[in-house]
Design a protein around this motif. Structure first.
Motif, PDB file in Angstrom:
ATOM      1  N   GLY A  70      63.443  -8.220  53.498  1.00  0.00           N
ATOM      2  CA  GLY A  70      63.111  -8.969  52.280  1.00  0.00           C
ATOM      3  C   GLY A  70      61.712  -8.653  51.792  1.00  0.00           C
ATOM      4  N   VAL A  71      60.755  -8.603  52.750  1.00  0.00           N
ATOM      5  CA  VAL A  71      59.379  -8.249  52.368  1.00  0.00           C
ATOM      6  C   VAL A  71      59.301  -6.814  51.859  1.00  0.00           C
ATOM      7  CG1 VAL A  71      57.033  -7.919  53.266  1.00  0.00           C
ATOM      8  CG2 VAL A  71      58.347  -9.924  53.944  1.00  0.00           C
ATOM      9  N   VAL A  72      60.050  -5.900  52.510  1.00  0.00           N
ATOM     10  CA  VAL A  72      60.047  -4.499  52.079  1.00  0.00           C
ATOM     11  C   VAL A  72      60.537  -4.376  50.648  1.00  0.00           C
ATOM     12  CG1 VAL A  72      61.116  -2.250  52.448  1.00  0.00           C
ATOM     13  CG2 VAL A  72      60.247  -3.552  54.400  1.00  0.00           C
ATOM     14  N   TRP A  73      61.675  -5.026  50.348  1.00  0.00           N
ATOM     15  CA  TRP A  73      62.218  -4.930  48.992  1.00  0.00           C
ATOM     16  C   TRP A  73      61.314  -5.630  47.981  1.00  0.00           C
ATOM     17  CZ3 TRP A  73      65.399  -1.522  47.394  1.00  0.00           C
ATOM     18  CH2 TRP A  73      66.320  -0.952  48.266  1.00  0.00           C
ATOM     19  N   PHE A  74      60.677  -6.694  48.402  1.00  0.00           N
ATOM     20  CA  PHE A  74      59.729  -7.375  47.512  1.00  0.00           C
ATOM     21  C   PHE A  74      58.576  -6.433  47.153  1.00  0.00           C
ATOM     22  CE2 PHE A  74      55.896 -10.048  46.982  1.00  0.00           C
ATOM     23  CZ  PHE A  74      56.296 -10.754  45.853  1.00  0.00           C
ATOM     24  N   CYS A  75      58.056  -5.687  48.148  1.00  0.00           N
ATOM     25  CA  CYS A  75      56.970  -4.720  47.893  1.00  0.00           C
ATOM     26  C   CYS A  75      57.445  -3.586  46.999  1.00  0.00           C
ATOM     27  CB  CYS A  75      56.449  -4.176  49.220  1.00  0.00           C
ATOM     28  SG  CYS A  75      55.550  -5.381  50.226  1.00  0.00           S
ATOM     29  N   VAL A  76      58.693  -3.113  47.227  1.00  0.00           N
ATOM     30  CA  VAL A  76      59.245  -2.046  46.388  1.00  0.00           C
ATOM     31  C   VAL A  76      59.326  -2.498  44.937  1.00  0.00           C
ATOM     32  CG1 VAL A  76      61.307  -0.674  45.905  1.00  0.00           C
ATOM     33  CG2 VAL A  76      60.486  -0.911  48.257  1.00  0.00           C
ATOM     34  N   VAL A  77      59.811  -3.715  44.709  1.00  0.00           N
ATOM     35  CA  VAL A  77      59.928  -4.235  43.341  1.00  0.00           C
ATOM     36  C   VAL A  77      58.564  -4.316  42.677  1.00  0.00           C
ATOM     37  CG1 VAL A  77      60.531  -6.269  41.988  1.00  0.00           C
ATOM     38  CG2 VAL A  77      62.074  -5.461  43.768  1.00  0.00           C
ATOM     39  N   ILE A  78      57.551  -4.829  43.437  1.00  0.00           N
ATOM     40  CA  ILE A  78      56.198  -4.914  42.869  1.00  0.00           C
ATOM     41  C   ILE A  78      55.679  -3.524  42.500  1.00  0.00           C
ATOM     42  CG2 ILE A  78      53.800  -5.471  43.412  1.00  0.00           C
ATOM     43  CD1 ILE A  78      54.788  -7.811  45.041  1.00  0.00           C
ATOM     44  N   ALA A  79      55.867  -2.529  43.389  1.00  0.00           N
ATOM     45  CA  ALA A  79      55.400  -1.168  43.114  1.00  0.00           C
ATOM     46  C   ALA A  79      56.087  -0.590  41.888  1.00  0.00           C
ATOM     47  CB  ALA A  79      55.650  -0.273  44.327  1.00  0.00           C
ATOM     48  N   VAL A  80      57.402  -0.800  41.756  1.00  0.00           N
ATOM     49  CA  VAL A  80      58.133  -0.275  40.604  1.00  0.00           C
ATOM     50  C   VAL A  80      57.655  -0.931  39.324  1.00  0.00           C
ATOM     51  CG1 VAL A  80      60.400  -0.173  39.504  1.00  0.00           C
ATOM     52  CG2 VAL A  80      60.165   0.380  41.931  1.00  0.00           C
ATOM     53  N   VAL A  81      57.441  -2.242  39.356  1.00  0.00           N
ATOM     54  CA  VAL A  81      56.979  -2.955  38.157  1.00  0.00           C
ATOM     55  C   VAL A  81      55.607  -2.449  37.719  1.00  0.00           C
ATOM     56  CG1 VAL A  81      56.237  -5.197  37.278  1.00  0.00           C
ATOM     57  CG2 VAL A  81      58.357  -5.014  38.581  1.00  0.00           C
ATOM     58  N   ILE A  82      54.692  -2.289  38.677  1.00  0.00           N
ATOM     59  CA  ILE A  82      53.342  -1.816  38.327  1.00  0.00           C
ATOM     60  C   ILE A  82      53.394  -0.380  37.790  1.00  0.00           C
ATOM     61  CG2 ILE A  82      51.068  -1.260  39.258  1.00  0.00           C
ATOM     62  CD1 ILE A  82      51.442  -3.552  41.241  1.00  0.00           C
ATOM     63  N   ALA A  83      54.177   0.509  38.455  1.00  0.00           N
ATOM     64  CA  ALA A  83      54.301   1.885  37.984  1.00  0.00           C
ATOM     65  C   ALA A  83      54.897   1.946  36.592  1.00  0.00           C
ATOM     66  CB  ALA A  83      55.148   2.690  38.968  1.00  0.00           C
ATOM     67  N   ALA A  84      55.931   1.089  36.329  1.00  0.00           N
ATOM     68  CA  ALA A  84      56.543   1.054  34.990  1.00  0.00           C
ATOM     69  C   ALA A  84      55.549   0.596  33.942  1.00  0.00           C
ATOM     70  CB  ALA A  84      57.760   0.128  35.014  1.00  0.00           C
ATOM     71  N   TYR A  85      54.682  -0.320  34.321  1.00  0.00           N
ATOM     72  CA  TYR A  85      53.667  -0.794  33.376  1.00  0.00           C
ATOM     73  C   TYR A  85      52.724   0.348  32.983  1.00  0.00           C
ATOM     74  CZ  TYR A  85      49.376  -3.043  31.772  1.00  0.00           C
ATOM     75  OH  TYR A  85      48.266  -3.382  31.049  1.00  0.00           O
ATOM     76  N   PHE A  86      52.255   1.121  33.991  1.00  0.00           N
ATOM     77  CA  PHE A  86      51.343   2.230  33.695  1.00  0.00           C
ATOM     78  C   PHE A  86      52.036   3.311  32.884  1.00  0.00           C
ATOM     79  CE2 PHE A  86      48.906   0.744  37.553  1.00  0.00           C
ATOM     80  CZ  PHE A  86      47.798   0.340  36.827  1.00  0.00           C
ATOM     81  N   ILE A  87      53.310   3.555  33.175  1.00  0.00           N
ATOM     82  CA  ILE A  87      54.058   4.556  32.392  1.00  0.00           C
ATOM     83  C   ILE A  87      54.210   4.092  30.955  1.00  0.00           C
ATOM     84  CG2 ILE A  87      56.307   5.664  32.136  1.00  0.00           C
ATOM     85  CD1 ILE A  87      56.518   5.670  35.191  1.00  0.00           C
ATOM     86  N   ARG A  88      54.504   2.808  30.774  1.00  0.00           N
ATOM     87  CA  ARG A  88      54.682   2.269  29.419  1.00  0.00           C
ATOM     88  C   ARG A  88      53.373   2.329  28.636  1.00  0.00           C
ATOM     89  NH1 ARG A  88      58.464  -0.795  26.902  1.00  0.00           N
ATOM     90  NH2 ARG A  88      57.736  -2.177  25.215  1.00  0.00           N
ATOM     91  N   ARG A  89      52.254   2.208  29.356  1.00  0.00           N
ATOM     92  CA  ARG A  89      50.935   2.273  28.707  1.00  0.00           C
ATOM     93  C   ARG A  89      50.430   3.708  28.550  1.00  0.00           C
ATOM     94  NH1 ARG A  89      48.786  -2.159  26.336  1.00  0.00           N
ATOM     95  NH2 ARG A  89      46.717  -1.482  26.966  1.00  0.00           N
ATOM     96  N   HIS A  90      51.273   4.686  28.955  1.00  0.00           N
ATOM     97  CA  HIS A  90      50.966   6.122  28.806  1.00  0.00           C
ATOM     98  C   HIS A  90      49.712   6.541  29.564  1.00  0.00           C
ATOM     99  CE1 HIS A  90      54.037   6.131  25.701  1.00  0.00           C
ATOM    100  NE2 HIS A  90      53.390   5.182  25.051  1.00  0.00           N
ATOM    101  N   TRP A  91      49.511   5.963  30.733  1.00  0.00           N
ATOM    102  CA  TRP A  91      48.338   6.342  31.523  1.00  0.00           C
ATOM    103  C   TRP A  91      48.469   7.751  32.101  1.00  0.00           C
ATOM    104  CZ3 TRP A  91      44.599   3.014  34.617  1.00  0.00           C
ATOM    105  CH2 TRP A  91      44.171   1.913  33.851  1.00  0.00           C
ATOM    106  N   PHE A  92      49.676   8.228  32.250  1.00  0.00           N
ATOM    107  CA  PHE A  92      49.893   9.541  32.864  1.00  0.00           C
ATOM    108  C   PHE A  92      49.884  10.668  31.837  1.00  0.00           C
ATOM    109  CE2 PHE A  92      51.729   6.632  35.973  1.00  0.00           C
ATOM    110  CZ  PHE A  92      51.101   7.066  37.134  1.00  0.00           C
ATOM    111  N   GLN A  93      49.751  10.353  30.563  1.00  0.00           N
ATOM    112  CA  GLN A  93      49.750  11.383  29.514  1.00  0.00           C
ATOM    113  C   GLN A  93      48.314  11.719  29.173  1.00  0.00           C
ATOM    114  OE1 GLN A  93      52.095  10.247  26.149  1.00  0.00           O
ATOM    115  NE2 GLN A  93      53.935   9.863  27.343  1.00  0.00           N
ATOM    116  N   ARG A  94      48.033  13.023  29.057  1.00  0.00           N
ATOM    117  CA  ARG A  94      46.690  13.490  28.746  1.00  0.00           C
ATOM    118  C   ARG A  94      46.702  14.114  27.357  1.00  0.00           C
ATOM    119  NH1 ARG A  94      42.768  11.431  31.089  1.00  0.00           N
ATOM    120  NH2 ARG A  94      41.535  13.299  30.934  1.00  0.00           N
TER     121      ARG A  94
END
Length: 317
Positions: free
Chosen positions: A293-317
């Motif tokens: 349960g803790v593992v999946w909770f951490c995975v969900v948090i990581a995916v949400v944060i990564a999706a936020y940065f992708i949506r904000r175009h942080w990886f585009q130069r």
């Protein structure tokens, strides 16, 4: 001290010892010394009987291309390529000449490549008077410098062409070397052009009209090479700035990746640290599904944060 002498009389070429060449009357007497010690001054003063001003001009440790009228003759200093290793700030060897009537005295401290083809022309009977000799030396020097300047331009072209595909350190080293060579050569080509132009316009019966035309052509060629070296210097400076910007951009990109990774793992570190405390009362500590349960909770948090940065175009130069 070493040297050689040529005497051209009625189209015939002789190569007598230095002492025998002194005082001979001929169409051309060329006396050349290769030295970097005080013996040259003593020989030019005692044996040749030249004036102190001329001796100082012929034997000075540091010279720049120049042309000065001395009585009915002239002192000419030119710079050309050498087979010896020279400093980057002083990459060209000098030849100092004093021309008067049918006689030319010349002195070099370092080996000058242009001497070899000019000596061959003298021995073949193609050079008949002082004007021919000085014009031939000027042409031989500029003809040898021209490919070197072109090679510097080609080297910089190669750096500009591969600026995105090769390492910045390797390119910066090549650009800095090219720029240093261009600056070192340009120091002498501009005054050399001025010296050749002054010599071509100098009055004197020992300079014929064809000699003046050849000197003017050599001066024009030196001016073109000086302009090309200035262009190379400016292009090298711009390329160096581009490489510096590219390096800074690479550092920014890497710093951004590190920052994103750190921000993804920051909440995960907080959760795992909080649940890893060795105290009583941790929720679900004895449940069989708690670990996953803790593992999946951490995975969900990581995916949400990564999706936020992708949506904000942080990886585009």
């Amino acid at each position: 001290m070493s040297g050689f002498a040529y005497v051209v009389r009625d189209g015939k070429v002789e190569s007598p010892p230095l002492k025998q060449a002194l005082g001979l009357r001929a169409d051309l007497v060329w006396i050349h010394l290769t030295t970097n010690d005080e013996r040259a001054k003593a020989w030019l003063d005692g044996e040749a009987g030249l004036s102190p001003y001329v001796i100082e001009a012929l034997t000075a440790a540091e010279t720049r291309p120049r042309c000065d009228s001395v009585g009915e003759g002239a002192v000419i200093n030119l710079r050309g390529l050498s087979s010896e290793a020279l400093a980057a700030s002083d990459p060209l060897a000098s030849i100092r000449m004093y021309a008067l009537g049918g006689c030319v005295f010349s002195v070099t401290r370092k080996a000058l490549n242009a001497l070899h083809p000019v000596r061959a022309q003298v021995e073949a009977g193609a050079i008949l008077d002082p004007g021919d000799l000085i014009a031939a030396l000027a042409q031989a020097i500029t003809e040898e410098l021209d490919p070197m300047v072109a090679e510097l331009g080609d080297s910089l072209d190669d750096c500009e062409e591969h600026i995105a595909s090769r390492s910045a350190f390797e390119l910066r080293h090549s650009v800095n070397r090219t720029r240093s060579q261009a600056i070192g050569c340009r120091r002498f080509l501009n005054p050399q052009r001025a010296a050749l132009e002054k010599l071509a316009a100098m009055p004197g019966e020992w300079l014929r009209e064809d000699d003046r035309l050849h000197l003017s052509a050599a001066a024009d060629r030196a001016a073109r090479m000086a302009e090309e070296l200035e262009s190379i210097r400016e292009r090298a400076a711009l390329t160096h700035e581009t490489l510096t910007d590219l390096r800074a951009e690479q550092i920014d990109q890497r710093s951004l990746i590190i920052a994103v990774v750190a921000m993804v793992f920051l909440p995960l570190t907080f959760v795992t640290g909080l649940l890893g405390m060795n105290v009583a009362g941790i929720p679900f500590a004895h449940e069989p599904w708690a670990f996953w349960g803790v593992v999946w909770f951490c995975v969900v948090i990581a995916v949400v944060i990564a999706a936020y940065f992708i949506r904000r175009h942080w990886f585009q130069r």
